[in-house]
Scaffold this active site. Structure first.
Site, PDB file in Angstrom:
ATOM      1  N   ASP B 240      -1.397  -2.294   5.326  1.00 44.61           N
ATOM      2  CA  ASP B 240      -2.223  -2.047   4.144  1.00 44.61           C
ATOM      3  C   ASP B 240      -2.302  -3.360   3.373  1.00 44.61           C
ATOM      4  O   ASP B 240      -1.307  -3.804   2.797  1.00 44.61           O
ATOM      5  CB  ASP B 240      -1.586  -0.943   3.287  1.00 44.61           C
ATOM      6  CG  ASP B 240      -2.387  -0.625   2.034  1.00 44.61           C
ATOM      7  OD1 ASP B 240      -3.088  -1.520   1.518  1.00 44.61           O
ATOM      8  OD2 ASP B 240      -2.305   0.517   1.555  1.00 44.61           O
ATOM      9  N   ILE B 242      -4.537  -4.133   0.838  1.00 45.90           N
ATOM     10  CA  ILE B 242      -5.504  -3.962  -0.238  1.00 45.90           C
ATOM     11  C   ILE B 242      -5.274  -4.883  -1.428  1.00 45.90           C
ATOM     12  O   ILE B 242      -6.134  -5.009  -2.295  1.00 45.90           O
ATOM     13  CB  ILE B 242      -5.590  -2.496  -0.722  1.00 45.90           C
ATOM     14  CG1 ILE B 242      -4.315  -2.072  -1.449  1.00 45.90           C
ATOM     15  CG2 ILE B 242      -5.921  -1.566   0.419  1.00 45.90           C
ATOM     16  CD1 ILE B 242      -4.454  -0.669  -2.059  1.00 45.90           C
ATOM     17  N   LYS B 279      -8.600  -2.906  -5.626  1.00 49.32           N
ATOM     18  CA  LYS B 279      -7.644  -3.784  -6.302  1.00 49.32           C
ATOM     19  C   LYS B 279      -8.139  -5.212  -6.391  1.00 49.32           C
ATOM     20  O   LYS B 279      -8.101  -5.827  -7.450  1.00 49.32           O
ATOM     21  CB  LYS B 279      -6.291  -3.756  -5.557  1.00 49.32           C
ATOM     22  CG  LYS B 279      -5.775  -2.360  -5.270  1.00 49.32           C
ATOM     23  CD  LYS B 279      -5.491  -1.570  -6.543  1.00 49.32           C
ATOM     24  CE  LYS B 279      -5.015  -0.175  -6.208  1.00 49.32           C
ATOM     25  NZ  LYS B 279      -4.744   0.630  -7.422  1.00 49.32           N
TER      26      LYS B 279
END
Lengths: 489, 489
Positions: B240, B242, B279
């Site tokens: 992940d 992000i 984000k």
């Protein structure tokens, strides 16, 4: 350690869900899409190409939408007038949704039903299109192995939406052409009993009203029968009303929302509506799916699940503004119905003149064409053979009834709202020519091999991902050869 | 038939998924959100309210975004310049996604990694935010009952995303403060062995890099260790990434995409990246989630599943334009990192001055604050007591480490990128005052009753749906009292 071959067995690496056919795309119907995709009609560039009549899209009223958009710059967060809201909209991730979005959708749903019922904005729950709405409800209402009753013929996407990742089943409720595909109590009871005998627990009944692919609406008596049936069995009633604003002729649309106001005995905890803006407004790209449940716990649970498929706030903002404009929505609903009626009439009359009938219908973006008398025999094979003929000789991509699980071969769904007026004429001309030719034609074996060979070749080199999906499924266009992509490049 | 009471047992009516706690919202952490929700800080209207520091949002660079939007009207389908594309965009529902969207995202992902690696637009698959991406990968890679290893502390939303509707499990890989929460081979092997002993089949390892909640990046050695581990065990590695563009200081970010170019023995069919624009760009409302898999079959399957959570084409169009602008993206990435660095420094320095340390970090929208020495005892209970003090006395909503499954009590995640400069000063002042007071303070029982009583009252009347969700979950704002809603009404 050491060098690991990349020839690993993906069957073991991936999940059962990833390696089964639950996505529904491994179907022979892709041939039609392949044919369209490799030879799409274009008025100037490819006038002999295949005309797309398998996509239930509503392209008739974009002029009205565009006029509204131009006159309402604040509906966008990118215009000078609307940009001051950009940040607030971009950071809003509340799964309740923007208030104006929920209010706009609730109001529009009411207007589509002639303001005979009102909808509560706090029950408006978002989903990833109607596709996501159906899956969400299946997750909420049923455990793996449980079943939903679904009247046939039905939208094939339900096979994926209700079953693929949820593990639930579909038990068909067979409706037959002998009584115009009416949904009868007997058929419901028969299906329920069949499930019970097979030790399958039925959790609900899913109806689509107006119907895809029939284009018909349920009358008041049938609706009451349905409510009585599900209430008695204490099972859920899910009403997919995504074509509600496509009703273009009498009789008028009756929503389940109206019936439960009349049938007061009914347990509202069992009643749920699926809605979307993909058909009524023509916005499939915006992914505006709605779950509207009368059950508080389902509303609450569906809202939590909506995290997996919320509507972009940029789009919520636009839709909220659009649907809050009563003057626009009332005009749109009326004008859209009017244009659909005219389109429908052109086709129905044109076909009737050459002896082609269709199921009498007053809604939807399609009609249910009756080609049973053109079948060599009343079998799915004959229907499929006829379908291939229509694709390759007539150059029309229509959808065969068997793809909708229709029990009687020979019916085809023909979409009419996704093309301009000129294409309508050409499509109509082709069907009429085909029918007239066929009357005198004896298709000898020699005549067939040509396109049959082409078909076999295409089957050998078939890469699933190059296929255009069946129209009633998501995402019809392959990026490689779709005309949309071509227009872009 | 007869009158049916509406007091039906919903437990039987609904699914297990609908009636279990897999959604993750039945957690005591909602008290903090309730406090914020009922008393939110506002500089003029409520200067003594609770300051929100539990939301990992990036609000620092909207001026750059808005300037770009104002200068690029064609990125919108609602402006005069862009309106000619409205219809094409609105009807486009191809789950491959608009080509310019995929190209823009692929290019941006490369730029965020300093163009040290490239991404293939044809591997860009959409999902309903990172939330949808994680669930989608769980559905593709694991069967019900299978498990993913997840290093602690981790984002609590994973409990829902990976497990709720999929039926998979999470086996934590414990990382400890004594090694600065480093992810070690020993910890991985221990967790794997624990799962094996419990007869749980491990299908993959999920890492978040940069880390939420730690704000750190994984170094090259650790990444290589991880790849060697998963490759050896023949399990998937989901990375992940992000927060990739929120790296604001040395050492630089190293993506798994770079590691697999170096570790050529590695089986790429096991490597998958989750990305999002929530984000890095600050667009959580737009729901732009991305699954990027090096496994062709996973890419295909995820793409089919994306039907349940596609990105609105209106947003795809905007994002595609935005991210195709190299001059803008390069400037944005640099400027964003710069502003995050400054914010981070203000807080960590300000806290250091009063003896509050935090884990040394160089990324993320938060820092991992060390309040262990303020705990009466090293227990979760003491951490919760301290947390409630911080909420009710200091009036800051920060996130306690236990909500991230941290094995050691006393750590708190503090978000710093979701407020303006003035609020930063006030937040800092409050923390400093609290710490200084705490040094000489003996909290007698009398002082505690006040907010404890309030807390008990709020617990009795708690209606789950009125709760604001924990920041690390979706949809933090209740529509009833959220400041966003207030601003609107």
């Amino acid at each position: 350690m050491g060098f690991i071959s990349s020839n690993r067995n993906n069957e073991q690496l991936l999940s059962k869900i990833a390696t089964n056919d639950g996505h529904g795309e491994n179907s022979s119907y892709f041939e039609g899409w392949k044919a369209y995709d490799s030879d799409p009609y274009h008025s100037t560039q490819n006038p002999n190409g295949v005309i797309q009549m398998g996509l239930a899209e509503n392209e008739l009223c974009f002029d009205l939408i565009q006029e509204w958009v131009q006159n309402n710059p604040k509906a966008s967060i990118c215009t000078a007038e609307g940009a001051n809201e950009f940040k607030e909209i971009a950071i809003s991730q509340d799964y309740h949704g923007l208030p104006e979005f929920r209010q706009g959708v609730a109001k529009f749903m009411g207007k589509v039903r002639g303001d005979r019922v009102t909808f509560d904005p706090d029950r408006i729950v978002m989903s990833g299109g109607a596709t996501g709405a159906h899956e969400t409800l299946a997750f909420c209402l049923a455990d793996p192995g449980d079943a939903f009753l679904v009247p046939t013929p039905y939208y094939p996407g339900f096979d994926r939406d209700l079953r693929w990742r949820t593990g639930t089943q579909i038990v068909p409720v067979v409706c037959e052409s002998s009584n115009n595909f009416k949904l009868t109590k007997e058929a419901l009871e028969a299906a329920f009993q069949k499930a019970t005998e097979a030790k399958i627990r039925v959790k609900g009944l899913l109806i689509t009203n107006p119907s895809n692919p029939l284009g018909t609406i349920l009358d008041r008596d049938t609706l009451k029968t349905l409510v009585r049936f599900t209430n008695d069995k204490n099972i859920h009633l899910v009403c997919d009303e995504i074509y509600a604003a496509t009703v273009f002729n009498q009789p008028g649309f009756i929503s389940i929302a109206e019936i439960i106001e009349e049938e007061l005995y009914c347990n509202r905890d069992l009643i749920h509506i699926v809605y979307s803006l993909s058909k009524d407004l023509g916005f499939p790209g915006f992914r505006v799916g709605i779950v509207y449940s009368y059950n508080d716990q389902v509303t609450s649970c569906a809202r939590k699940m909506s995290s997996f498929g919320l509507v972009s706030t940029q789009t919520q903002h636009l839709i909220g503004s659009l649907l809050s404009d009563d003057i626009f929505t009332e005009k749109f609903i009326a004008e859209s119905a009017d244009r659909l009626a005219k389109r429908h009439e052109i086709f129905i009359k044109g076909l009737a003149q050459v002896g082609i009938g269709s199921l009498k219908s007053n809604a939807g973006l399609f009609f249910w064409m009756d080609l049973r008398r053109l079948l060599k025999e009343p079998t799915i094979e004959a229907e499929t053979a006829l379908w291939r003929l229509i694709i390759h000789e007539v150059k029309l991509n229509v959808s065969p009834g068997s793809s909708f699980h229709c029990s009687d071969p020979g019916w085809f769904r023909v979409c009419f709202a996704n093309m301009d007026d000129d294409t309508v004429k050409i499509a109509l001309r082709r069907i009429r020519n085909f029918v007239l030719q066929r009357k005198g034609l004896d298709q000898g074996p020699a005549k067939r091999p040509c396109w049959q060979n082409k078909l076999q070749v295409s089957l050998s080199f078939r890469r699933l991902d190059d296929f255009v999906m069946a129209p009633h499924r998501m995402s019809p266009h392959s990026p490689i050869s779709s005309p949309l992509v071509r227009a872009r490049n």
